[in-house]
Design a protein around this motif. Structure first.
Motif, PDB file in Angstrom:
ATOM      1  N   ARG A 370       0.810  -1.252  -0.026  1.00 44.81           N
ATOM      2  CA  ARG A 370       0.064   0.095  -0.010  1.00 44.81           C
ATOM      3  C   ARG A 370       0.883   1.201  -0.088  1.00 44.81           C
ATOM      4  O   ARG A 370       0.526   2.265  -0.771  1.00 44.81           O
ATOM      5  CB  ARG A 370      -1.037   0.008   1.098  1.00 44.81           C
ATOM      6  N   LYS A 371       1.975   1.384   0.746  1.00 45.57           N
ATOM      7  CA  LYS A 371       2.809   2.332   0.859  1.00 45.57           C
ATOM      8  C   LYS A 371       3.488   2.637  -0.637  1.00 45.57           C
ATOM      9  O   LYS A 371       3.585   3.791  -1.156  1.00 45.57           O
ATOM     10  CB  LYS A 371       3.877   2.034   1.964  1.00 45.57           C
ATOM     11  N   ARG A 372       3.985   1.458  -1.126  1.00 52.01           N
ATOM     12  CA  ARG A 372       4.432   1.650  -2.559  1.00 52.01           C
ATOM     13  C   ARG A 372       3.516   2.230  -3.588  1.00 52.01           C
ATOM     14  O   ARG A 372       3.934   3.057  -4.073  1.00 52.01           O
ATOM     15  CB  ARG A 372       4.685   0.155  -3.029  1.00 52.01           C
ATOM     16  N   VAL A 373       2.145   1.685  -3.376  1.00 52.01           N
ATOM     17  CA  VAL A 373       1.175   2.404  -4.482  1.00 52.01           C
ATOM     18  C   VAL A 373       1.039   3.681  -3.931  1.00 52.01           C
ATOM     19  O   VAL A 373       0.763   4.555  -4.828  1.00 52.01           O
ATOM     20  CB  VAL A 373      -0.130   1.565  -4.352  1.00 52.01           C
ATOM     21  N   GLU A 374       0.900   4.031  -2.636  1.00 57.21           N
ATOM     22  CA  GLU A 374       0.825   5.625  -2.437  1.00 57.21           C
ATOM     23  C   GLU A 374       1.912   6.228  -2.787  1.00 57.21           C
ATOM     24  O   GLU A 374       1.572   7.443  -3.384  1.00 57.21           O
ATOM     25  CB  GLU A 374       0.703   5.617  -0.767  1.00 57.21           C
ATOM     26  N   GLU A 375       3.027   6.098  -2.760  1.00 55.82           N
ATOM     27  CA  GLU A 375       4.216   6.616  -3.060  1.00 55.82           C
ATOM     28  C   GLU A 375       4.198   6.792  -4.793  1.00 55.82           C
ATOM     29  O   GLU A 375       4.266   7.855  -5.327  1.00 55.82           O
ATOM     30  CB  GLU A 375       5.362   6.085  -2.787  1.00 55.82           C
ATOM     31  N   GLU A 376       3.740   5.661  -5.537  1.00 49.23           N
ATOM     32  CA  GLU A 376       3.626   5.890  -6.800  1.00 49.23           C
ATOM     33  C   GLU A 376       2.277   6.605  -7.320  1.00 49.23           C
ATOM     34  O   GLU A 376       2.573   7.651  -8.401  1.00 49.23           O
ATOM     35  CB  GLU A 376       3.069   4.302  -7.562  1.00 49.23           C
ATOM     36  N   LEU A 377       1.322   6.653  -6.525  1.00 48.05           N
ATOM     37  CA  LEU A 377       0.269   7.633  -6.656  1.00 48.05           C
ATOM     38  C   LEU A 377       0.671   9.049  -6.583  1.00 48.05           C
ATOM     39  O   LEU A 377       0.157   9.913  -7.252  1.00 48.05           O
ATOM     40  CB  LEU A 377      -1.027   7.078  -5.821  1.00 48.05           C
ATOM     41  N   VAL A 378       1.357   9.365  -5.426  1.00 41.63           N
ATOM     42  CA  VAL A 378       1.937  10.823  -5.142  1.00 41.63           C
ATOM     43  C   VAL A 378       2.767  11.085  -6.300  1.00 41.63           C
ATOM     44  O   VAL A 378       2.571  12.458  -6.931  1.00 41.63           O
ATOM     45  CB  VAL A 378       2.716  10.636  -3.933  1.00 41.63           C
ATOM     46  N   SER A 379       3.588  10.191  -6.860  1.00 44.96           N
ATOM     47  CA  SER A 379       4.476  10.570  -7.955  1.00 44.96           C
ATOM     48  C   SER A 379       3.577  11.038  -9.148  1.00 44.96           C
ATOM     49  O   SER A 379       3.827  11.747 -10.014  1.00 44.96           O
ATOM     50  CB  SER A 379       5.507   9.520  -8.201  1.00 44.96           C
ATOM     51  N   LYS A 380       2.752   9.982  -9.388  1.00 43.89           N
ATOM     52  CA  LYS A 380       1.666   9.934 -10.708  1.00 43.89           C
ATOM     53  C   LYS A 380       0.864  11.433 -10.548  1.00 43.89           C
ATOM     54  O   LYS A 380       0.678  12.176 -11.756  1.00 43.89           O
ATOM     55  CB  LYS A 380       0.883   8.943 -10.900  1.00 43.89           C
ATOM     56  N   THR A 381       0.582  11.509  -9.324  1.00 41.99           N
ATOM     57  CA  THR A 381      -0.232  12.780  -9.035  1.00 41.99           C
ATOM     58  C   THR A 381       0.400  14.107  -9.297  1.00 41.99           C
ATOM     59  O   THR A 381      -0.139  15.316 -10.237  1.00 41.99           O
ATOM     60  CB  THR A 381      -1.179  12.925  -7.741  1.00 41.99           C
ATOM     61  N   LYS A 382       1.549  14.135  -9.049  1.00 36.79           N
ATOM     62  CA  LYS A 382       2.676  15.148  -9.306  1.00 36.79           C
ATOM     63  C   LYS A 382       2.713  15.494 -10.734  1.00 36.79           C
ATOM     64  O   LYS A 382       2.832  16.485 -11.235  1.00 36.79           O
ATOM     65  CB  LYS A 382       3.796  15.001  -8.677  1.00 36.79           C
TER      66      LYS A 382
END
Length: 521
Positions: A370-382
């Motif tokens: 979940r943390k990996r996906v969250e970090e990936e989501l933050v990156s994609k959101t940016k």
């Protein structure tokens, strides 16, 4: 006293002078006591002089005197009367006595000689025994168990009603004299006989469970010992524990089911005592931390935590708040004690009860993915935010360019076309030519006005033909005029007018279509 016969005198000497029973003599007519023996003086507490001033009635309670007088008058001549009476001693104590009354004569007067057998103690002991028997019987019947008393050979001496009901008897008396295992199958009877012999031999309680006709019975054999410690009777209590067995089996099955859920749930579960020691863990927690059930309880909560970002310092405050019944939910850097591997976890702690003791239940969820996906989501959101910013810039540029084109287009129409339209209007044209010129001029004005743009934006469901017809209606053309201009029938134009009203939402409203279309400009 001088008796009228030697027989009376002999009888008097034999009875009056005995040392065991109190004896009183009173006159039949006067009821005054005329003589008492020494035993009466000791027994009642009155002196001889006091006795000689009393009547026999003075030894009775006032309410008993009528009954006494009736007994005195009803004694047949020459007979012996025996009755139970209650006498009062000098100190006020009442005694229950069996009174034997003899008729004697002295100096031609009739007297009654009364021999008093004090039954107070015997009656008290008898009443106590009866009360004890009633109490024992009440206790025997008050229990929910089937209970009975048997001799050493197993023969039932007394039983309670529960035992009678168990064997479908009308009352407990029907069981007396039967062997305690009279209705049991041979194997059960043999087993019970062995238990009976064991209780007699060991002189102690024997408890065992057996089954009879689908019933599970818990039996207790109590040997009753005499003053020398030898068994004399066997008290038996038999409890039907069939329902208890069923509940125990259900609880065992429930425990297995709960344990299966406990071990197969996706999250790891670890149970601590209030000092943080591990009491129990499920299979998932063992998988997460790479442990076995043998060593899974060898660690404390601190051993499962990584010493990062001051976590272990925070642990004490978290634990203290939890002890005060405040649930705790937090993210944690978990550590495998054996491999020292660290992973992200979400931990929920709650104070509760675990098998009768206070405990802390921790639910641990591995949130590494979940943390990996969250970090990936933050990156994609940016990245999306950056792309969105760039898109906004492009759209703004497009709008600006579009406005420039529209402005240029409008300017060209106004400067290059409209002047020639004005010149044509000043020439001599035929009626039909003048009509077409008016239409051209009106259409050019429409293009220059926001009408077409507003209609296209607000009513994207208009067809091109409907937009053209709406333009003619707006400038006041009739259905006939529009039909000639568009080379269509008036009926077709009427149908389009109705469709335009429906799409504008005014088909059921009394609104002029021409005025409404002009309001959109």
């Amino acid at each position: 006293m001088k008796f009228d016969s030697e027989q009376y005198e002999f009888f008097f000497n034999q009875v009056f002078n005995n040392k065991q029973f109190p004896v009183l003599i009173y006159g039949f007519d006067t009821l005054f006591i005329v003589d008492v023996n020494d035993t009466a003086v000791r027994h009642y507490g009155y002196s001889r002089e006091a006795f000689l001033s009393m009547t026999i009635k003075d030894l009775h309670q006032p309410e008993n005197i009528p009954s006494l007088l009736k007994q005195i008058s009803s004694l047949d001549p020459g007979s012996v009367g025996i009755s139970s009476q209650q006498h009062r001693k000098k100190d006020g104590a009442l005694i229950d006595a069996e009174i034997t009354t003899y008729e004697i004569y002295a100096q031609n007067k009739k007297y009654h000689l009364v021999l008093v057998d004090n039954e107070t103690e015997r009656l008290r002991a008898l009443n106590a025994l009866r009360e004890s028997e009633r109490t024992a019987r009440a206790l025997l019947n008050a229990t929910n168990d089937a209970a009975f008393l048997a001799d050493l050979s197993g023969v039932i001496i007394t039983a309670n009603e529960n035992l009678a009901r168990r064997f479908h008897k009308n009352n407990a008396e029907e069981l007396i004299g039967l062997k305690m295992y009279f209705s049991s199958p041979p194997l059960v009877a043999k087993a019970r006989q062995q238990q009976l012999e064991k209780a007699i031999e060991t002189r102690s309680l024997v408890r065992f469970v057996d089954e009879r006709e689908g019933l599970f019975l818990e039996n207790n054999f109590f040997p009753i010992l005499d003053e020398l410690g030898n068994p004399t009777r066997i008290a038996v209590y038999s409890r039907d524990i069939t329902e208890q067995k069923r509940v125990e089996a259900a609880l065992t099955q429930s425990e297995k089911s709960l344990r299966a859920v406990f071990n197969n749930i996706y999250d790891g579960i670890v149970v601590h005592d209030l000092d943080g020691r591990i009491l129990d863990v499920n299979d998932r927690i063992l998988q997460m931390y790479g442990l076995t059930r043998e060593n899974g309880r060898d660690f404390t909560i601190a051993d499962y935590s990584a010493d990062e970002n001051g976590q272990l310092e925070r642990l004490k405050s978290i634990w203290d708040n939890l002890i005060e019944t405040q649930d705790q939910v937090f993210e944690w850097k978990a550590r495998c004690p054996l491999t020292n591997t660290v992973f992200d976890a979400e931990v929920a702690l709650r104070k509760t009860e675990w098998y009768g003791r206070e405990a802390i239940i921790g639910v641990v969820r591995d949130i590494t993915e979940r943390k990996r996906v969250e970090e990936e989501l933050v990156s994609k959101t940016k990245s999306l935010e950056e792309a969105n910013t760039a898109l906004k810039v492009l759209l703004k540029y497009r709008d600006e360019e579009k406005k420039k084109v529209e402005d240029s287009y409008t300017s060209n129409i106004r400067e290059l076309i409209m002047p020639y339209v004005e010149k044509l209007k000043k020439t001599h044209l035929e009626d039909r030519q003048q009509l077409f010129l008016d239409i051209v001029e009106e259409n050019l004005n429409t293009i220059l006005s926001p009408f077409l743009k507003n209609v296209s934006m607000k009513f994207s469901n208009f067809t091109p033909q409907e937009i053209e017809i709406a333009s003619h209606i707006r400038i006041g053309k009739t259905t006939k005029d529009i039909a000639e201009l568009m080379n269509l029938s008036p009926g077709t134009i009427s149908t389009h007018r109705n469709n335009i009203r429906k799409k504008l939402g005014i088909n059921n409203i009394n609104v002029n279509l021409t005025a409404y279309l002009k309001s959109l400009a």
